[in-house]
Design an enzyme around this catalytic site. Structure first.
Site, PDB file in Angstrom:
ATOM      1  N   LYS A   6      -9.640 -41.735   5.475  1.00  0.00           N
ATOM      2  CA  LYS A   6      -8.238 -41.709   5.890  1.00  0.00           C
ATOM      3  C   LYS A   6      -8.164 -41.980   7.393  1.00  0.00           C
ATOM      4  O   LYS A   6      -8.402 -41.107   8.221  1.00  0.00           O
ATOM      5  CB  LYS A   6      -7.558 -40.364   5.590  1.00  0.00           C
ATOM      6  CG  LYS A   6      -6.036 -40.550   5.578  1.00  0.00           C
ATOM      7  CD  LYS A   6      -5.244 -39.375   6.029  1.00  0.00           C
ATOM      8  CE  LYS A   6      -5.142 -39.183   7.496  1.00  0.00           C
ATOM      9  NZ  LYS A   6      -4.451 -40.253   8.263  1.00  0.00           N
ATOM     10  N   GLY A  40     -10.873 -36.228  15.941  1.00  0.00           N
ATOM     11  CA  GLY A  40      -9.468 -36.136  16.324  1.00  0.00           C
ATOM     12  C   GLY A  40      -9.265 -34.949  17.240  1.00  0.00           C
ATOM     13  O   GLY A  40     -10.194 -34.490  17.910  1.00  0.00           O
ATOM     14  N   GLY A  41      -8.046 -34.428  17.236  1.00  0.00           N
ATOM     15  CA  GLY A  41      -7.679 -33.381  18.174  1.00  0.00           C
ATOM     16  C   GLY A  41      -8.189 -32.000  17.755  1.00  0.00           C
ATOM     17  O   GLY A  41      -8.468 -31.743  16.580  1.00  0.00           O
ATOM     18  N   THR A  54      -6.089 -30.038  14.980  1.00  0.00           N
ATOM     19  CA  THR A  54      -6.320 -30.548  13.620  1.00  0.00           C
ATOM     20  C   THR A  54      -7.711 -30.148  13.149  1.00  0.00           C
ATOM     21  O   THR A  54      -7.908 -29.783  11.985  1.00  0.00           O
ATOM     22  CB  THR A  54      -6.180 -32.082  13.571  1.00  0.00           C
ATOM     23  OG1 THR A  54      -5.056 -32.478  14.343  1.00  0.00           O
ATOM     24  CG2 THR A  54      -6.025 -32.587  12.156  1.00  0.00           C
ATOM     25  N   GLU A  69     -15.696 -33.929  15.580  1.00  0.00           N
ATOM     26  CA  GLU A  69     -15.779 -34.593  16.889  1.00  0.00           C
ATOM     27  C   GLU A  69     -14.397 -34.469  17.510  1.00  0.00           C
ATOM     28  O   GLU A  69     -13.472 -35.181  17.113  1.00  0.00           O
ATOM     29  CB  GLU A  69     -16.149 -36.076  16.728  1.00  0.00           C
ATOM     30  CG  GLU A  69     -17.490 -36.330  16.076  1.00  0.00           C
ATOM     31  CD  GLU A  69     -18.670 -35.923  16.958  1.00  0.00           C
ATOM     32  OE1 GLU A  69     -18.481 -35.728  18.167  1.00  0.00           O
ATOM     33  OE2 GLU A  69     -19.772 -35.781  16.406  1.00  0.00           O
ATOM     34  N   CYS A  88     -12.026 -40.171  24.267  1.00  0.00           N
ATOM     35  CA  CYS A  88     -12.391 -38.749  24.182  1.00  0.00           C
ATOM     36  C   CYS A  88     -13.285 -38.336  25.331  1.00  0.00           C
ATOM     37  O   CYS A  88     -13.218 -37.215  25.816  1.00  0.00           O
ATOM     38  CB  CYS A  88     -13.054 -38.452  22.850  1.00  0.00           C
ATOM     39  SG  CYS A  88     -14.447 -39.538  22.526  1.00  0.00           S
ATOM     40  N   GLU A 111      -6.320 -31.340  27.530  1.00  0.00           N
ATOM     41  CA  GLU A 111      -6.580 -32.774  27.417  1.00  0.00           C
ATOM     42  C   GLU A 111      -5.241 -33.524  27.416  1.00  0.00           C
ATOM     43  O   GLU A 111      -4.392 -33.277  26.572  1.00  0.00           O
ATOM     44  CB  GLU A 111      -7.310 -33.024  26.088  1.00  0.00           C
ATOM     45  CG  GLU A 111      -7.786 -34.433  25.918  1.00  0.00           C
ATOM     46  CD  GLU A 111      -8.362 -34.700  24.523  1.00  0.00           C
ATOM     47  OE1 GLU A 111      -7.765 -34.234  23.536  1.00  0.00           O
ATOM     48  OE2 GLU A 111      -9.390 -35.376  24.429  1.00  0.00           O
TER      49      GLU A 111
HETATM   50  P1  NAD Z   1      -5.183 -36.037  15.410  1.00  0.00           P
HETATM   51  O1  NAD Z   1      -5.951 -34.769  15.292  1.00  0.00           O
HETATM   52  O2  NAD Z   1      -3.723 -35.945  15.601  1.00  0.00           O
HETATM   53  O3  NAD Z   1      -5.398 -36.974  14.148  1.00  0.00           O
HETATM   54  C1  NAD Z   1      -6.681 -37.408  13.758  1.00  0.00           C
HETATM   55  C2  NAD Z   1      -6.675 -37.735  12.269  1.00  0.00           C
HETATM   56  O4  NAD Z   1      -6.432 -36.541  11.532  1.00  0.00           O
HETATM   57  C3  NAD Z   1      -5.565 -38.716  11.849  1.00  0.00           C
HETATM   58  O5  NAD Z   1      -6.061 -39.571  10.848  1.00  0.00           O
HETATM   59  C4  NAD Z   1      -4.507 -37.784  11.288  1.00  0.00           C
HETATM   60  O6  NAD Z   1      -3.626 -38.402  10.367  1.00  0.00           O
HETATM   61  C5  NAD Z   1      -5.388 -36.756  10.593  1.00  0.00           C
HETATM   62  N1  NAD Z   1      -4.746 -35.472  10.297  1.00  0.00           N
HETATM   63  C6  NAD Z   1      -3.782 -34.836  11.003  1.00  0.00           C
HETATM   64  N2  NAD Z   1      -3.459 -33.668  10.375  1.00  0.00           N
HETATM   65  C7  NAD Z   1      -4.236 -33.570   9.277  1.00  0.00           C
HETATM   66  C8  NAD Z   1      -4.377 -32.610   8.230  1.00  0.00           C
HETATM   67  N3  NAD Z   1      -3.640 -31.502   8.202  1.00  0.00           N
HETATM   68  N4  NAD Z   1      -5.282 -32.844   7.261  1.00  0.00           N
HETATM   69  C9  NAD Z   1      -6.061 -33.946   7.283  1.00  0.00           C
HETATM   70  N5  NAD Z   1      -5.950 -34.903   8.230  1.00  0.00           N
HETATM   71  C10 NAD Z   1      -5.061 -34.712   9.224  1.00  0.00           C
HETATM   72  O7  NAD Z   1      -5.871 -36.842  16.619  1.00  0.00           O
HETATM   73  P2  NAD Z   1      -5.407 -38.222  17.242  1.00  0.00           P
HETATM   74  O8  NAD Z   1      -4.210 -37.997  18.095  1.00  0.00           O
HETATM   75  O9  NAD Z   1      -5.363 -39.268  16.193  1.00  0.00           O
HETATM   76  O10 NAD Z   1      -6.686 -38.566  18.181  1.00  0.00           O
HETATM   77  C11 NAD Z   1      -6.806 -38.124  19.484  1.00  0.00           C
HETATM   78  C12 NAD Z   1      -7.830 -37.003  19.581  1.00  0.00           C
HETATM   79  O11 NAD Z   1      -9.077 -37.454  19.052  1.00  0.00           O
HETATM   80  C13 NAD Z   1      -8.129 -36.582  21.003  1.00  0.00           C
HETATM   81  O12 NAD Z   1      -8.140 -35.185  21.082  1.00  0.00           O
HETATM   82  C14 NAD Z   1      -9.518 -37.153  21.262  1.00  0.00           C
HETATM   83  O13 NAD Z   1     -10.257 -36.459  22.240  1.00  0.00           O
HETATM   84  C15 NAD Z   1     -10.137 -37.039  19.921  1.00  0.00           C
HETATM   85  N6  NAD Z   1     -11.287 -37.944  19.782  1.00  0.00           N
HETATM   86  C16 NAD Z   1     -12.540 -37.401  19.820  1.00  0.00           C
HETATM   87  C17 NAD Z   1     -13.653 -38.237  19.750  1.00  0.00           C
HETATM   88  C18 NAD Z   1     -15.053 -37.687  19.813  1.00  0.00           C
HETATM   89  O14 NAD Z   1     -15.995 -38.449  19.592  1.00  0.00           O
HETATM   90  N7  NAD Z   1     -15.240 -36.415  20.084  1.00  0.00           N
HETATM   91  C19 NAD Z   1     -13.465 -39.610  19.633  1.00  0.00           C
HETATM   92  C20 NAD Z   1     -12.165 -40.128  19.588  1.00  0.00           C
HETATM   93  C21 NAD Z   1     -11.078 -39.276  19.662  1.00  0.00           C
END
Ligand code: NAD
Length: 488
Positions: A173, A226-227, A230, A248, A282, A383
């Protein structure tokens, strides 16, 4: 053509919902894609479960799985131009950056294609002649792979390639904001000959399309990028069936510059550290820690150059930086800067949307430097994920280390100095998954990537990246069985 890929078939969402994808640079329509709901995702999980339980992929020889990944790497190279263009339209990032990304993605498939066959198990020496004992590696099962929008296909490749190399099946996803390159990747997996049901794609919002991936009993592993919020939610959801979880998450990454650093290099890299991809990275070096005696000269020069960074759309060859991904994300960055100023930070450049007709329809925000910050400010701790640099001063090595470690995150960071011993001492004390010395941002697929502290756990890339997707099974064979007589 429908966009959900479930059990080897392309189809629309069960309730026929769709979503418009618009380019963040100018609001133009990129495409309309199918928008899955929870029921579509449950079907995708069932397909992945069947493909895992009934094979053939999990028991396909590792070398053959590796060959398929190498074919995918070649197909990614063949389609590089189309993929890079699609990535730029979805994210707004400069085309040249997307082109780098596609090369990295092909390399990732190549690395795991070769790694798949390299390590298949080991013999265990028991010291008993009548026993043979070995450890074999088996796939974990059905993997839920959930990815963000900042490096859409790169983050996807870091999960898909090792998951397939180890023999798993998966439901992917991607972020609802940037789906197009994930769709293209599924077509390449199909073309490379992956059996139906091994790779499944659902598109849509996290709480609807994503949520079943966190708690469904037929999912064995959740790998999420992601964040932080989440990630916490998914970890809690996964606890119900004790899934394997790899996270991550975010970072608030320190970039430490000592007074003895090479000035030109350190200024140049401090800019790249934080302003690459408009700070939507990130590992972005969003916290500059600069030695007191160098502070004024260093920050003056950095601000001078940051103010000159040219903003523009993905295909504007003069542009050095693009827009933010969405209106909501820009509003978040603006609120973050406003809070920093209210907390006492000094605005040195940026801080307001650029003016001009070319910026009106996009989500642009300029490189922004906030000086005279301290680590008790939320602007330093949280962040922003935007082009915003906070500057703090330090006067001693120990203070630099203490400030650098003073966040809940631990993803990455750098130290700039010409004193090799000092660089190594500081690198050893930083609680970060990656430390660069006199450099910022490079990574290689052979080395692990991942965070300490609340930046997550589990590793991507490198040998431990593959290990995340495998179970080690010990098989003990008694070659000369006879009754033991304990309860005779
Ligand atoms: P996000 O957490 O909003 O979303 C990430 C993914 O999770 C999306 O596909 C979203 O649709 C999905 N999601 C959201 N709620 C969910 C739920 N309840 N159940 C299942 N899936 C769900 O993050 P974002 O805004 O897309 O990305 C930015 C974040 O990602 C930043 O915090 C960044 O630091 C982090 N990031 C980390 C790395 C790493 O390698 N550590 C790399 C890239 C981005």
């Amino acid at each position: 053509m429908p966009d959900l890929f479930i059990d080897g078939t392309w189809r629309s969402a069960l309730d026929e919902r769709t979503r418009e994808i618009r380019c963040p640079a100018d609001g133009s329509l990129v495409g309309v894609v199918d928008e899955a709901g929870g029921k579509d995702t449950v079907e995708a999980i069932a397909a992945a479960r069947r493909a895992f339980d009934e094979g053939p992929w999990p028991t396909t020889p590792a070398a053959d799985r590796g060959d398929l990944l190498l074919r995918v790497a070649d197909l990614l190279g063949r389609d590089k131009d189309a993929l890079a263009r699609a990535e730029s339209l979805d994210t707004g990032k400069r085309l040249v950056e997307s082109e780098y990304d596609i090369d990295d993605i092909a390399n990732c498939f190549r690395y795991f294609g070769r790694a798949a066959a390299a390590e298949t198990g080991r013999v265990v020496e028991t010291g008993t002649a009548s026993v043979d004992s070995r450890v074999v590696y088996e796939p974990v099962g059905v993997c839920a792979l959930i990815t963000p929008w900042n490096y859409p296909l790169l983050q996807t490749a870091w999960k898909v390639a090792p998951a397939l190399a180890a023999g798993n099946t998966f439901v992917l996803k991607p972020s609802e904001l940037t789906p197009h390159t994930a769709i293209h990747l599924m077509r390449l997996l199909e073309e490379a000959g992956l059996p139906p049901g091994v790779a499944n794609l659902v598109l849509g919002a996290g709480p609807e399309a994503g949520a079943p991936l966190g708690d469904h009993p037929d999912v064995d592993l959740v790998s999420f990028t992601g964040g932080l919020q989440t990630g916490r939610r998914l970890m809690a959801a996964a606890a119900g069936t004790v899934k394997k979880v790899a996270l991550e998450l975010g970072g608030k990454n320190p970039n430490i510059v000592f007074a003895d650093a090479d000035f030109e290099t350190a200024v140049d890299m401090a800019l790249t550290a934080v302003f690459l991809h408009s700070g939507q990275v990130c590992s972005s070096g969003a916290r500059l820690l600069v030695e007191d005696s160098l502070h004024d000269r260093f920050v003056d020069e950095l601000v001078r150059r940051a103010s000159r960074i040219r903003l523009g759309g993905p295909f504007d060859e003069r542009a050095q930086s693009g827009p933010l991904v969405s209106a909501a994300h820009r509003a978040k960055v603006e609120a973050y800067v406003a809070k920093g100023l209210a907390e006492g930070a000094v605005l040195r450049c940026g801080g307001a949307r650029p003016s001009g007709p070319e910026f009106e329809a996009g989500f642009y925000y300029p490189p922004t430097v906030l000086d005279e910050c301290s680590s008790d400010m939320s602007v330093v701790q949280d962040e922003s994920f935007g082009p915003v640099l906070t500057v703090e001063r330090f006067s001693r090595e120990a203070e630099a280390v203490r400030l650098a470690n003073d966040t809940i995150y631990g993803l990455a960071g750098a130290v700039f100095t010409t004193d090799e011993a000092k660089a190594q001492r500081v690198a050893a004390r930083l609680r970060l998954g990656t430390v660069w010395i006199n450099d910022y941002h490079p990574y290689v697929p052979q080395a692990e990537w991942g965070g300490f502290k609340q930046s997550g756990f589990g590793r991507e890339l490198g040998p431990s990246g593959l290990a995340e997707y495998r179970e080690a099974k010990h098989i003990w064979r008694n070659t000369n069985p006879s009754p033991q007589g304990w309860f005779a």
